[in-house]
Each structure stands twice: as C-alpha cells, then as structure tokens.
Design a protein around this motif. Structure first.
Motif, short mmCIF file in Angstrom:
data_model
loop_
_atom_site.label_atom_id
_atom_site.label_comp_id
_atom_site.label_asym_id
_atom_site.label_seq_id
_atom_site.Cartn_x
_atom_site.Cartn_y
_atom_site.Cartn_z
N UNK A 135 0.83 -1.21 0.00
CA UNK A 135 0.00 0.00 0.00
C UNK A 135 0.86 1.25 0.00
N UNK A 136 0.25 2.35 -0.44
CA UNK A 136 0.90 3.66 -0.36
C UNK A 136 1.34 3.92 1.08
N UNK A 137 2.56 4.42 1.23
CA UNK A 137 3.08 4.76 2.55
C UNK A 137 3.84 3.64 3.24
N UNK A 138 3.88 2.44 2.63
CA UNK A 138 4.67 1.35 3.23
C UNK A 138 6.16 1.69 3.11
N UNK A 139 6.88 1.52 4.21
CA UNK A 139 8.33 1.74 4.22
C UNK A 139 8.99 0.38 4.07
N UNK A 140 9.78 0.22 2.98
CA UNK A 140 10.28 -1.10 2.59
C UNK A 140 11.80 -1.17 2.61
N UNK A 141 12.28 -2.37 2.85
CA UNK A 141 13.68 -2.71 2.61
C UNK A 141 13.66 -3.65 1.41
N UNK A 142 14.25 -3.21 0.28
CA UNK A 142 14.20 -4.02 -0.93
C UNK A 142 15.61 -4.33 -1.40
N UNK A 143 15.78 -5.54 -1.88
CA UNK A 143 17.08 -6.00 -2.35
C UNK A 143 16.94 -6.55 -3.76
N UNK A 144 17.72 -6.00 -4.68
CA UNK A 144 17.65 -6.44 -6.07
C UNK A 144 18.61 -5.65 -6.92
N UNK A 145 18.47 -5.79 -8.22
CA UNK A 145 19.36 -5.11 -9.17
C UNK A 145 18.69 -3.83 -9.67
N UNK A 146 19.38 -2.70 -9.46
CA UNK A 146 18.93 -1.44 -10.04
C UNK A 146 19.33 -1.42 -11.51
N UNK A 147 18.35 -1.21 -12.39
CA UNK A 147 18.62 -1.27 -13.82
C UNK A 147 18.16 0.01 -14.51
N UNK A 148 18.92 0.40 -15.53
CA UNK A 148 18.48 1.48 -16.40
C UNK A 148 17.33 0.97 -17.23
N UNK A 149 16.20 1.68 -17.29
CA UNK A 149 15.04 1.17 -18.04
C UNK A 149 15.41 0.82 -19.47
N UNK A 150 14.96 -0.36 -19.89
CA UNK A 150 15.24 -0.83 -21.24
C UNK A 150 14.22 -0.28 -22.22
N UNK A 151 14.61 -0.15 -23.46
CA UNK A 151 13.69 0.27 -24.49
C UNK A 151 12.79 -0.89 -24.86
N UNK A 152 11.54 -0.60 -25.23
CA UNK A 152 10.58 -1.65 -25.58
C UNK A 152 10.20 -1.50 -27.05
N UNK A 153 11.05 -2.04 -27.93
CA UNK A 153 10.79 -1.93 -29.36
C UNK A 153 10.80 -0.48 -29.81
N UNK A 154 9.72 -0.08 -30.50
CA UNK A 154 9.63 1.30 -30.98
C UNK A 154 9.19 2.26 -29.88
N UNK A 155 8.73 1.73 -28.75
CA UNK A 155 8.25 2.58 -27.67
C UNK A 155 9.42 3.04 -26.80
N UNK A 156 9.52 4.34 -26.59
CA UNK A 156 10.59 4.91 -25.79
C UNK A 156 10.23 4.79 -24.30
#
Length: 806
Positions: A135-156
């Motif tokens: 829910x909105x306002x939840x304070x989280x501890x998250x672990x994973x890989x931060x990635x630069x957003x990938x392009x999706x075909x012709x969609x930027x």
C-alpha cells in the motif's frame, strides 16, 4: 502579454535544457540588445525585453539540464547496472495493480554501501508479484538489481519513465515491510477512497464495462482489455479513457454547456459546479500528476470564463504551464502534459470560433428562442468542445502514436453525450456501494447501459479498414508548421472579428447566445428518456433469462483451467485460471450482466494457473460456498485465498472422495478425489490431490480432472471411482504426466476437452497425449481452448450439444 512573454522564454529555456547544456556565459548575450539603446529610444521596451528574454532562456536551460542530467552518488541512478543493492524507501504513489503483477513507485531514502547506510534521493519503479499486497506509505527494505530502463521496441519506455522523474527499475526484488502508514495521511485517504470505489464498480458491473468505468471515472486503465484499448485508439476516442488530464478539458467544456443549459448565468453557478466536478474528479482519480496538472489548467480556463476574458485565460494558462515545468522540467516531454495544455488551449482559442459559427447557423435556420433551439445549442456546445480539442491535439497524437483517426470526430460526437452520463451513474454506483451494495447495483445497471453503448460504437467504428491512417514517423518540423499555421489563423480571425465588431474586443465567451428559457422541471418530455432506458434494460434482461438445461462451459483463460456450470440461476465455477482479467471477461460473457452470484466455487488445487483468477472472483461476486482440498501449501497466493475466505465469512467445505452435491433437478456433482487419506510422496502432491468431479444429468456426464497425474489416475482406476463420463476434461492441460492408457480405458469418454494457452511455454498438449486421444475418440471429438476458445456444452439429460467460440 508581458507575463506570456516571460513564461514563454522560461519554457523555451527549459526545453533547450532538455537537449543542450548551454554554458552560463551565454547569458552575457542579453547585454547585446541593450547596447542598441545608445543609438535609439524608439524600441526601448522591445530591446529591454529581448535582453531579459535571453537571460531567462539561458538560466532556465541551465536549471533544466542540471535537474535532468546531473548524476552523483547522492542520486539513486548513479548505482544503475552495478549489481545487487539494498535500499530503503517509501511507496510514494498508489500501487499500479496489473493482471499478475504490481508496479510500485518507491522514493528511496537510503542505500547500503560498504561504509554503511547512506542517504539517497531518487525514485525506483519496482515490479513485484501481485501478492502479497502493498500500500501507499509502506516503508520497505528491498534487495535487487537497479537497472536502467530498457527500451521496448519502438516505444521509448526509458523516456516515458524519465518524464515521470523515474530513471531506475527493479524487477522482482526481495522485499521486507519495515513500517506501514508513512505516507501523507490525506493522500492515503484519497487512495483508499479511489480503491474502494474501484472495488464497488468491479462488484456491480460485468467486464469489460467495469474496466471501462474504472478508466473513465477513476483513471485506472490497466484492466481495460488490449483489443478494446486498440479500438479506442483506432476510432480516435482515446481521450475519453482519461489518458492524462486532457479529457478534463473536454469534461469541463461539456459540463459548462450543460450547466448553462440547466441553470443559466445566475451567480456563475455553472462555473462553480464545473470547478467542483473537476476537482472531485482529480481527487477520486488519486491526484496523480497528469490529472492534477489538467485540473489546474481547467481551473485557469474556468477562472477566465467567470471573468469573461479570453485573453486572461491565455495568460494564466501559459503561466501555469511555466510554473509546472519549472517544478519538474521533465514534464515538457511528457505527452500527457502536452495534450492537457493543448486541449485547454483549444477550448480557449478554437472553441469560441466553432461555437459561434454553429450558433449563427442555428439562429439563421431556427431562430433564437424555443425548446428545440435550446437543445440544438446544447448539442453544438458539446460538439464544439470536442472538435476544438481534436483540432488542437491530433498532430501530437499522430506524432507519438503514428496514426490519424478518420472517424474520430464522428465517434466523439456520438460518445460525448454518454460520457457525463457514465460519469454520473458510475460515480453514484461507486459512492452508494460504499455503504449499500444492493442500491449501487441499480445505478450500476444504468451505467452498464451507457458503457455498453460506448463499447458498441467504438468497436463498430474501429472495424472498417479506413477507420484510421497509419502515418508512421512524423518529422517534428511538420508538427511545428501545423501549430504555427493554426496560431496564424486564430490571430487573423481575431483581427477580422475586431475589425467587424470593435465592441466585441478580444473576449470569446463560450456562453454567448444561449437561451435558457427551457424549463426541465416543467417539461413532461423529460420522462421519455428515463422510461426508454428502463424499457431497454428490462427487454435485455428478459432476453437473457436462463433456460432449464444444464450448461457446462470450459472457459478460454489461457494456460490454466476454468469451467462454469450453469443450471437455471445456479452457478458453479471450477477453478479460475491464471489471469484475473481473463476469468472476469469470460464470466461476463457467459452470465447475465445483473447476476453477481456464484453458488459454489471449487478450487481444485492451489497452483497459480488454477487459483489466481479465483481471488478476483471472490472479490467481485457473492460466493455462497467454497470447496477445496485440505492440503498444506505455502505461497502468497494461497495465503490471500485463505484471508479472503476469512474476511468474507464464506462457507468452506474440504473436498473428500464420496461427497455428493445436488445443484437442482437430476443434476448432481460427486467428488472422486482427493481420497480420505491424502496422497503423499508423489511427483507433485498438490497436483495429485486435485479435486476431481463427476457431474451428471441423466444420461449426460462430465469428468473434471484438475491436474491429477499418473499416480492419482492409477488410484482412481484401482478404486473403481466412477470416472466414466461422456465428456472428460483432460488432466494437466494435456501433459505427458497424465491421461494414461489405463485411465482413458476406464473413463471411456466420447468427447475430450483440453484447457491450455495459445503457444504456451510448456508445449501443452503433448503430442503423445493427443495421439492417444485421437486413437480412442477421433480428432473431431477433441476440443482445445487454445484453438476453439470457450467451449460450451448444453444438455437436457438426454442429448448433448456443443458450441465453440471459434
């Protein structure tokens, strides 16, 4: 004009900073126009403004470039693509719940480095499973890989996220909830109200009407089926789906026209009611930035309307856009911001021209007084509002989406009158349903009628091959040329109007010339429309009443199982498939639109491809009883299933072989599996302890096998469990783990149904299983949901009829 000039220079600088890093020293060029003051004083004001404009442009460009592209260790995107990291942050927006996943916008607070936790700034878009719920306002501890957003075909996609201030994504991270309720309390309340209204609409409306109502009223568009969204695009009516705040401009114009028609100019009541409606809409849509920007721009337009000054509206609109862009420079590249601004500009500059021409035509043909004139003027107002918006926005739509709709004006003309009716009826349904769900259904039926009309028109107009023209990539210079030409035409029209009537000035009021002598309360004709609508609903309801035959429908829900059993007004649903969206659409096609009850819900086993859709069914329908095996299984999905049952107080029966359920007449269901002592130590205990049902109606019978495997099949054959049936649902989607020769010999079916998804990754059904079935039944007696769609069987206890979707 001075404010327009300064705001324009500021926006131009922000736009330049989006593409170029202008050195601050260029601001010195602002001195050059001032030097001319030594030689002439005739153009003193213009020269000072020119110098000021240069300074503003350079300063704005520097601010914009720094805001957009400056990256250091204090910004989250500095750590993109560096491996696994651990961060802490708060969910800063309403979670975007999709079919089988949820997107969370998380504002980072800290990142864990070798030296310890360090303060961090930035947002990450985290894609997580749909369950558990966040829910909105939840304070989280998250672990994973931060990635630069990938392009999706012709969609930027990268640019799309950047326009929202998001430069980092994280897919399916590990999550620990550290604290709840950290968000801004009023905003949390708004999100809670929006979600509750969305749930009510889902409960009282079938699909796709419910998804469409959620899109139009609440701005939640993720549940609208892809084919329907495509038809909205092709028919040129995408703006009606509340994409950005653009449609707020159309809504404001239509509400103003209706308000004037109903109340006249008394104390500017029509303006205040429209302003209240706009901000109520912004609230129930969650105050998301695109809609909020649209509401601000609409408020500027309404203020200009109240003042009766078109020019003040233009000044305020440009200034508001400059302030918004100054707070977040990335909005200049956001298509929703551009559409919102252009739509409001169309209402200020183009609408009065179209409206004036229309009303002059009406006056010349019909006069200026009378009921018919008043109604015709109202139609012209709504048509002028939408046409003005279309003229203002279509090049941008063509530029970003690569098409131009040829039926857009016609579709908008046909659908615009339904839009406020949908909004009002749907909002009343949602608000009433917060305390009285039965009362909400009455408003829901009215909303259903107009929503169905909208779907019918959109699908019909999108069908012709000439409904739209694909234009491909359009050069920005062509778009700029169009708007320069449009600006020139508007300017020339203003000059011509002032020359023709100097007293008119620059004002272009949308309210001029309306006759408000038409008294709704005194006109008996006002009852014709409600009675006609009631007649349509009653007639459709009567035609959709169920018969006395048994209907068994194997629903096309993708790579999963779902079967609906109907006898009169009684419904039994066995499994719900892997997709909440697919099962709700399938049920809406099979059940009458007013029927929101499931008498018995059977969950054969807790795997995702059978259970996921049932959770949505539990939320949307009144379920009398649930039947499922008492097996231990750990998953967030199964935990949510148990929580929903507890929350709703639904009656629970644990399935055991030998149980019998009578559903009316001679129709009964017998449970064949799981056994009293559950199978254990098998290849998959969850699959082998699936609920197996034998449904009989006289000489007709159906065997629904869940996902049992060879171990359970051998047990059923050994126990002589009565597995013979005219129709058998092939176990485990046609996997090689099931449908053994011994089992098929004991079942001795005449017809086989395989529930599987098109081109599924498992390769179901397997060729060896198909070969066994073809040898025993013949290829013509094998039906598959991936090829035939939903498969409907009907029986009167003697004969058996089958109908397929395709």
């Amino acid at each position: 004009m001075l404010l327009i000039y300064i705001s324009g220079a500021w926006v131009a600088g922000l736009w330049l900073g989006y593409y170029f890093n202008l050195p601050p020293v260029l601001a010195v060029a602002g001195i050059i126009p001032l030097l001319a003051l030594f030689f002439t004083r005739r153009y003193r004001k213009q020269l000072v403004l020119a110098g000021l404009g240069v300074v503003i442009i350079v300063a704005a460009a520097g601010y914009s470039y720094t805001s957009l592209y400056s990256v250091d260790e204090g910004k989250l995107r500095f750590y993109n693509d560096t491996g696994t990291v651990e961060i802490k942050g708060t969910i800063s927006g309403d979670p975007d719940v999709r079919d089988n996943s949820t997107r969370l916008t998380i504002s980072a607070a800290e990142i864990k480095l070798e030296a310890g936790w360090q303060r961090e700034a930035g947002q990450v878009l985290a894609v997580v499973p749909r369950y558990p719920v966040y829910n909105y306002g939840d304070f989280l501890d998250i672990t994973g890989k931060l990635e630069t957003p990938a392009q999706a075909g012709d969609f930027d996609y990268r640019g799309y996220l950047a326009h929202q201030g998001i430069y980092t994504t994280m897919y399916y991270p590990g999550i620990e909830v550290l604290e709840r309720g950290r968000g801004f309390r009023p905003l949390a309340g708004i999100y809670s109200l929006r979600n509750n209204l969305s749930k009510v609409l889902a409960e009282v409306l079938p699909e796709p009407q419910a998804a469409l109502a959620q899109g139009i009223i609440l701005g939640i568009r993720t549940n609208i089926p892809a084919d329907l969204q495509k038809n909205f695009s092709v028919s040129g009516t995408t703006h009606l789906l509340a994409i950005s705040g653009m449609n707020i401009g159309i809504m404001a114009g239509v509400l103003l026209a209706i308000g004037l028609w109903l109340f006249g100019r008394r104390r500017y009541l029509y303006v205040w009611l429209t302003l209240g409606a706009v901000w109520l809409y912004a609230v129930i849509t969650g105050m998301n930035p695109p809609v909020l920007r649209g509401a601000i721009m609409a408020s500027v337009f309404l203020a200009a309307e109240a003042l009766g000054r078109q020019r003040s509206g233009a000044v305020a609109l440009v200034f508001a856009a400059a302030v918004m862009a100054g707070i977040h420079p990335y909005v200049l590249g956001d298509v929703s911001f551009q559409l919102s601004f252009l739509a409001m500009a169309g209402l200020i500059f183009i609408f009065p021209v179209i409206q004036g021409a229309g009303k002059r035509w009406v006056a010349s043909k019909m006069g200026e007084k009378g009921t018919l004139v008043s109604i015709t003027n109202l139609i012209i107002d709504t048509w002028s509002v939408t046409l003005a918006a279309i003229i203002a926005i279509w090049p941008v739509l063509a530029y970003y989406f690569g098409y131009v709709s040829l039926v857009g004006p016609l579709a908008t003309f046909l659908l615009t009158p339904a839009l406020p009716l949908i909004t009002v009826a749907g909002s009343l349904a949602g608000i009433t349903g917060l305390g009285w769900i039965a009362g909400a259904q009455l408003f829901g039926w009215l909303a259903w009628l107009f929503l169905s009309y909208m779907i019918l028109v959109v699908n019909a107009l999108a069908a012709p091959s000439l409904a739209s023209v694909t234009v491909g990539q359009i050069h920005p210079a062509l778009v700029a040329a169009y708007y320069l030409l449009l600006i020139a035409l508007i300017w020339l029209h203003g000059r011509w109007k002032r020359a023709r009537n100097p007293a008119a000035g620059a004002a272009g009021q949308m309210t001029a010339g309306l006759d408000f002598s038409f008294g709704l309360a005194r006109n008996k004709k006002m009852f014709i429309v409600p009675l006609a609508l009631a007649a349509v609903v009653v007639t459709y309801t009567a035609s959709a009443m169920p018969d006395d035959n048994l209907h068994v429908s194997f629903l096309d829900v993708g790579e999963g199982d779902a079967a609906l059993v109907q006898l009169g007004s009684h419904q039994v649903l066995v499994d719900g498939g892997p997709s909440p969206r697919a099962i709700t659409l399938a049920l809406s096609r099979e059940m009458p639109f007013w029927d929101r009850t499931i008498d018995l819900l059977v969950m054969t086993h807790p795997h995702q491809d059978h259970l996921a859709g049932l959770l949505e069914v539990m939320r949307r329908y009144k379920v009398g009883e649930v039947l499922y095996p008492a097996i231990e299984y750990e998953s967030p999905l199964y935990d949510e299933w148990a929580r929903l049952i507890r929350e709703k107080g639904t009656k629970v029966t644990f399935a055991r072989a030998g149980e019998r359920i009578d559903i009316g007449g001679d129709v009964s269901i017998k449970v064949l599996n799981p056994p009293e002592t559950l199978l254990s130590g098998t290849e998959s205990d969850a699959d082998n302890n699936s609920v197996v049902l034998n449904l009989t109606d006289g000489a007709a019978s159906f065997v629904l096998t869940g996902d049992i495997m060879s171990e359970a099949e051998r047990e059923l054959v050994r126990e002589r469990a009565g597995i013979s049936g005219a129709v058998i649902k092939v176990a485990h989607h046609g996997s090689e783990t099931s449908s053994t020769p011994e089992f098929l010999a004991a079942a001795s079916p005449r017809v086989a149904v395989i529930s599987c998804g098109t081109a599924n990754k498992f390769g179901h059904p397997k060729q060896e299983v198909l070969s066994r079935l073809e040898d025993k039944l013949g290829a013509g007696n094998i039906y598959r949901t991936d090829k035939n769609g939903t498969i409907d069987f009907t029986t009167d206890g003697k004969g058996l009829w089958v109908k397929t979707e395709r």
